[in-house]
Design a protein around this motif. Structure first.
Motif, PDB file in Angstrom:
ATOM      1  N   LEU A   1     -36.933   1.061 -21.304  1.00 26.63           N
ATOM      2  CA  LEU A   1     -36.927   0.457 -19.969  1.00 26.63           C
ATOM      3  C   LEU A   1     -36.441  -0.978 -20.040  1.00 26.63           C
ATOM      4  CD1 LEU A   1     -40.312   1.495 -18.297  1.00 26.63           C
ATOM      5  CD2 LEU A   1     -38.022   2.243 -17.703  1.00 26.63           C
ATOM      6  N   VAL A   2     -37.060  -1.744 -20.946  1.00 27.89           N
ATOM      7  CA  VAL A   2     -36.747  -3.175 -21.010  1.00 27.89           C
ATOM      8  C   VAL A   2     -35.312  -3.395 -21.468  1.00 27.89           C
ATOM      9  CG1 VAL A   2     -37.366  -5.336 -22.121  1.00 27.89           C
ATOM     10  CG2 VAL A   2     -39.154  -3.786 -21.341  1.00 27.89           C
TER      11      VAL A   2
ATOM     12  N   ILE B   1     -32.587  10.206 -15.493  1.00 29.28           N
ATOM     13  CA  ILE B   1     -32.944  11.033 -16.660  1.00 29.28           C
ATOM     14  C   ILE B   1     -34.346  10.698 -17.133  1.00 29.28           C
ATOM     15  CG2 ILE B   1     -32.414  11.484 -19.076  1.00 29.28           C
ATOM     16  CD1 ILE B   1     -29.498  11.074 -18.420  1.00 29.28           C
ATOM     17  N   LEU B   2     -34.629   9.394 -17.227  1.00 30.62           N
ATOM     18  CA  LEU B   2     -35.909   8.961 -17.790  1.00 30.62           C
ATOM     19  C   LEU B   2     -37.077   9.336 -16.881  1.00 30.62           C
ATOM     20  CD1 LEU B   2     -36.963   7.485 -20.240  1.00 30.62           C
ATOM     21  CD2 LEU B   2     -36.785   5.358 -18.983  1.00 30.62           C
ATOM     22  N   PHE B   3     -37.025   8.847 -15.620  1.00 32.68           N
ATOM     23  CA  PHE B   3     -38.152   9.097 -14.721  1.00 32.68           C
ATOM     24  C   PHE B   3     -38.138  10.538 -14.227  1.00 32.68           C
ATOM     25  CE2 PHE B   3     -38.019   4.495 -14.594  1.00 32.68           C
ATOM     26  CZ  PHE B   3     -39.357   4.192 -14.674  1.00 32.68           C
ATOM     27  N   GLY B   4     -36.940  11.058 -13.933  1.00 31.21           N
ATOM     28  CA  GLY B   4     -36.837  12.439 -13.458  1.00 31.21           C
ATOM     29  C   GLY B   4     -37.357  13.402 -14.518  1.00 31.21           C
ATOM     30  N   GLY B   5     -36.905  13.199 -15.756  1.00 31.20           N
ATOM     31  CA  GLY B   5     -37.350  14.059 -16.847  1.00 31.20           C
ATOM     32  C   GLY B   5     -38.849  13.965 -17.040  1.00 31.20           C
ATOM     33  N   PHE B   6     -39.348  12.725 -16.982  1.00 28.09           N
ATOM     34  CA  PHE B   6     -40.779  12.489 -17.181  1.00 28.09           C
ATOM     35  C   PHE B   6     -41.599  13.224 -16.121  1.00 28.09           C
ATOM     36  CE2 PHE B   6     -44.389   9.591 -16.076  1.00 28.09           C
ATOM     37  CZ  PHE B   6     -45.178   9.932 -17.154  1.00 28.09           C
ATOM     38  N   LEU B   7     -41.220  13.032 -14.842  1.00 33.25           N
ATOM     39  CA  LEU B   7     -41.992  13.647 -13.762  1.00 33.25           C
ATOM     40  C   LEU B   7     -41.888  15.172 -13.791  1.00 33.25           C
ATOM     41  CD1 LEU B   7     -41.301  11.128 -10.874  1.00 33.25           C
ATOM     42  CD2 LEU B   7     -43.385  11.424 -12.200  1.00 33.25           C
TER      43      LEU B   7
ATOM     44  N   GLN C   1     -28.188   6.448 -13.651  1.00 29.52           N
ATOM     45  CA  GLN C   1     -28.281   7.736 -14.341  1.00 29.52           C
ATOM     46  C   GLN C   1     -29.436   7.741 -15.341  1.00 29.52           C
ATOM     47  OE1 GLN C   1     -24.260   7.667 -15.541  1.00 29.52           O
ATOM     48  NE2 GLN C   1     -23.760   9.577 -14.492  1.00 29.52           N
ATOM     49  N   ILE C   2     -29.566   6.606 -16.043  1.00 28.33           N
ATOM     50  CA  ILE C   2     -30.663   6.498 -17.007  1.00 28.33           C
ATOM     51  C   ILE C   2     -32.006   6.584 -16.296  1.00 28.33           C
ATOM     52  CG2 ILE C   2     -31.855   4.716 -18.351  1.00 28.33           C
ATOM     53  CD1 ILE C   2     -29.993   6.459 -19.881  1.00 28.33           C
ATOM     54  N   VAL C   3     -32.113   5.900 -15.146  1.00 28.22           N
ATOM     55  CA  VAL C   3     -33.358   5.963 -14.385  1.00 28.22           C
ATOM     56  C   VAL C   3     -33.658   7.407 -14.019  1.00 28.22           C
ATOM     57  CG1 VAL C   3     -34.451   5.330 -12.204  1.00 28.22           C
ATOM     58  CG2 VAL C   3     -33.196   3.626 -13.503  1.00 28.22           C
TER      59      VAL C   3
END
Lengths: 446, 182
Positions: free
Chosen positions: A312-313, A8-14, A4-6
């Motif tokens: 991320l880390v 939100i983070l990458f989806g939101g970013f893109l 879910q975090i992936v």
């Protein structure tokens, strides 16, 4: 939770990138939302805003940008182009080879691909056409070599890579498997960049020779003009000394990169004001202003990319990516191939420094966990991104070259294909043979 | 009066150029003193880093004023420029929200969360004097974002892309210097 975090983070970013938000905003907002979703205290943003930017090595960035802007304003860069031009001589394809060298010199100082293409192209493209070179060929070789300079030290992308990589220690699992990795430092990256840069320049020169032979682009019949070369060398003496002062100072351990850049600024001020007498107060203020907005915009991304990388880390996302990659293949050559094509692709669409800041936290831990040396990785990364300038759809160098020579971008793109091809081959050689990047720093005892 | 507004409209630029000039000179002083007298001022490095942080965040605000922050725009290639303006304005709303929240966070941090003893190591003043740049610069940046969108949408001004290279200018300069050297 992790997936879910992936998302939100990458989806939101893109998504934010797609609707045209600035890169730094896309990073900041997607990270902030992930923080709130995870229930972490976003007060960290404030501390990171201060700590990510407030470091002494990072001051090399504005200092080198200012030094480069001043060298252009003071006429040092132009004299370097003239020196390169004087060496064209009687060779087949000599004039275009001189263009490659001019781009190398100029690019090393200016650090901007399009600016290099504009300054060198304005002088060299008409000179090539005058000597009977094809219009599309002349534009293509200039556009292709315009991106070279960013690899040559002192290189701003390498500084940015170095700072970003300093905050990313190798994961313990990787250290256990491959032993201790060497630490990243900017002087080390600068030395490591040398041989790969010359390999890429060499590959361009070879392709240039082959094509010039095919098209019958001969050199001038009167041979070398020793007098002309001597004249240009004399005129360009103080300009040629600038890299000696900067790099000599760093490699002898006399200056840190930041101090070397500061010394370069004062060197240029003195040469520009008293020897070449081309520097005026107005030009000085313009150089200061350019440095202001260029630095402000890059380092705002530095801030948001640092919080992004921390998140991320902390959630072990690079480890997930690395495992995913390793489940497909553990062949290092195939992994390099994937990495290179990915970087070439991203380099086509995004600004170089922003790309480095975003991709280092994602890709460097992955590189560590497959046993790739961080210095080697940085050099290959910067080389790949340098090619993005010369490829459509966003190859800025192509637009500039087309503006100078008045022929269509499509024609230049086609003529530039052989150069892009041979550059890619050179990058594969650099990636597959780590010693090309790593031998020189070790030889100098770094 | 006009001049006053001109200065105010470029206030970040004046602040940044001054800061940049000062810390570059300070660092040069440090290099000279170290090479000649083998001595160094303990406060120079710290002071220049603080000035650098101020320089960066005001510089970011200035970049916002110049509409210089990089966006990815190739997906807009086939849209009319009018549409792009509105889409980017919508995207900038996120920027404004982010900045407003960040200003709130930084004020909260400076006045409520900071340790009383967190002070500069060589100069002794409290670090909140350095951190104070964050709410100021991000407020200013928010104003700049709104200002740029006002200019683009309401006044219909065409803002120059600061990254674009003016070929005519380069051509003129090249021609000039050719005459000068030959």
């Amino acid at each position: 939770m992790e997936s879910q975090i992936v998302l939100i983070l990458f989806g939101g970013f893109l998504l934010l990138l797609f609707i045209g938000a600035p890169i730094t905003v896309a990073l900041g907002v997607s990270t902030l939302i992930s923080f709130l979703y995870l229930g972490e205290n976003p007060i960290k943003f404030v501390q990171i805003a201060f700590t990510s930017v407030g470091s002494f090595p990072l001051m090399a960035l504005p200092a080198f940008i200012l030094a480069g802007a001043l060298m252009e304003a003071a006429g040092l860069s132009r004299r370097l182009i003239n020196v390169a031009e004087s060496f064209a001589g009687p060779f087949t394809g000599g004039m275009s080879a001189a263009t490659v060298f001019a781009c190398l010199f100029f690019g090393a100082i200016s650090g901007s691909g399009p600016a290099t293409t504009a300054a060198v192209g304005m002088l060299m493209i008409p000179a090539m056409i005058e000597r009977g070179y094809g219009r599309s060929f002349s534009s293509a070789i200039t556009a292709s070599s315009g991106g070279l300079g960013i690899v040559i030290p002192p290189s701003i992308p390498l500084i940015i890579f170095g700072i970003a990589a300093l905050g990313m220690p190798p994961p313990p699992a990787a250290v256990e498997e491959f032993g201790q990795f060497q630490t990243v430092s900017i002087p080390k990256l600068f030395i490591a960049g040398f041989m790969p840069a010359f390999l890429i320049a060499g590959s361009l020169l070879i392709m240039n020779y082959i094509l010039a032979k095919k098209h019958g682009y001969k050199g001038s019949s009167d041979g070398w003009s020793a007098r002309h070369i001597w004249c240009e060398l004399y005129r360009g003496f103080w300009a040629l000394m600038a890299p000696v002062v900067i790099l000599g100072g760093i490699y002898s351990g006399f200056f840190t990169p930041t101090e070397a850049a500061i010394v370069a600024i004062f060197y240029t001020l003195i040469v520009g004001a008293f020897i070449y007498r081309e520097l005026s107060w107005n030009k000085l203020f313009t150089a200061l202003e350019t440095t202001t907005w260029l630095t402000g915009r890059v380092l705002l991304i530095m801030f948001t990319a640092t919080v992004f990388g921390r998140l991320l880390v902390e959630n072990q996302i690079p480890a997930v990516i690395a495992n995913g990659m390793l489940s497909i293949t553990d062949n290092i050559y195939i992994i390099w191939t994937l990495v290179i094509f990915f970087l070439l692709f991203v380099g086509m669409f995004m600004e170089t420094l922003a790309t480095i800041l975003i991709l280092v936290p994602v890709m460097l831990p992955v590189a560590y966990s497959v046993g790739i040396d961080p210095i080697h990785f940085g050099v290959v990364m910067v080389c790949c991104l340098g090619i993005g300038f010369q490829t459509p759809p966003l190859g800025e160098n192509l637009f500039i070259a087309s503006g100078i020579s008045n022929i269509s971008i499509e024609k230049i793109s086609v003529a530039a294909l052989p150069f892009a091809f041979i550059n890619t081959v050179a990058i594969f050689i650099i990636a597959f043979v780590p010693e090309i990047a790593l031998w020189l720093p070790r030889f100098f005892g770094y | 009066m006009k001049k006053f507004w001109g200065i105010l409209d470029n206030i970040e630029s004046y602040i940044c150029r001054t800061l940049l000039a000062i810390f570059v000179c300070l660092l040069m002083l440090q290099v000279v003193v170290r090479t000649l007298f083998n001595f160094s001022f303990s406060w120079v490095e710290e002071a220049s880093i603080y000035m650098f942080v101020w320089f960066v965040f005001f510089g970011a605000s200035y970049a916002a004023k110049m509409a210089a922050h990089n966006r990815v725009t190739f997906q807009f290639k086939f849209l009319p420029p009018r549409a792009i303006k509105y889409i980017e304005a919508f995207a900038d709303l996120f920027w404004v929200f982010f900045n407003v929240y960040f200003v709130y966070l930084s004020i909260d941090f400076i006045f409520n969360k900071m340790n009383r003893f967190q002070s500069s190591q060589t100069m002794g003043f409290h670090l909140s004097w350095v951190y104070i740049v964050l709410p100021i610069a991000f407020s200013l940046m928010t104003f700049r974002v709104l200002q740029v969108n006002y200019k683009k949408i309401i006044l219909n001004e065409d803002l120059r892309d600061p990254d674009a290279i003016d070929l005519e200018e380069v051509r003129a300069e090249t021609a000039n210097s050719e005459q000068g050297t030959k």
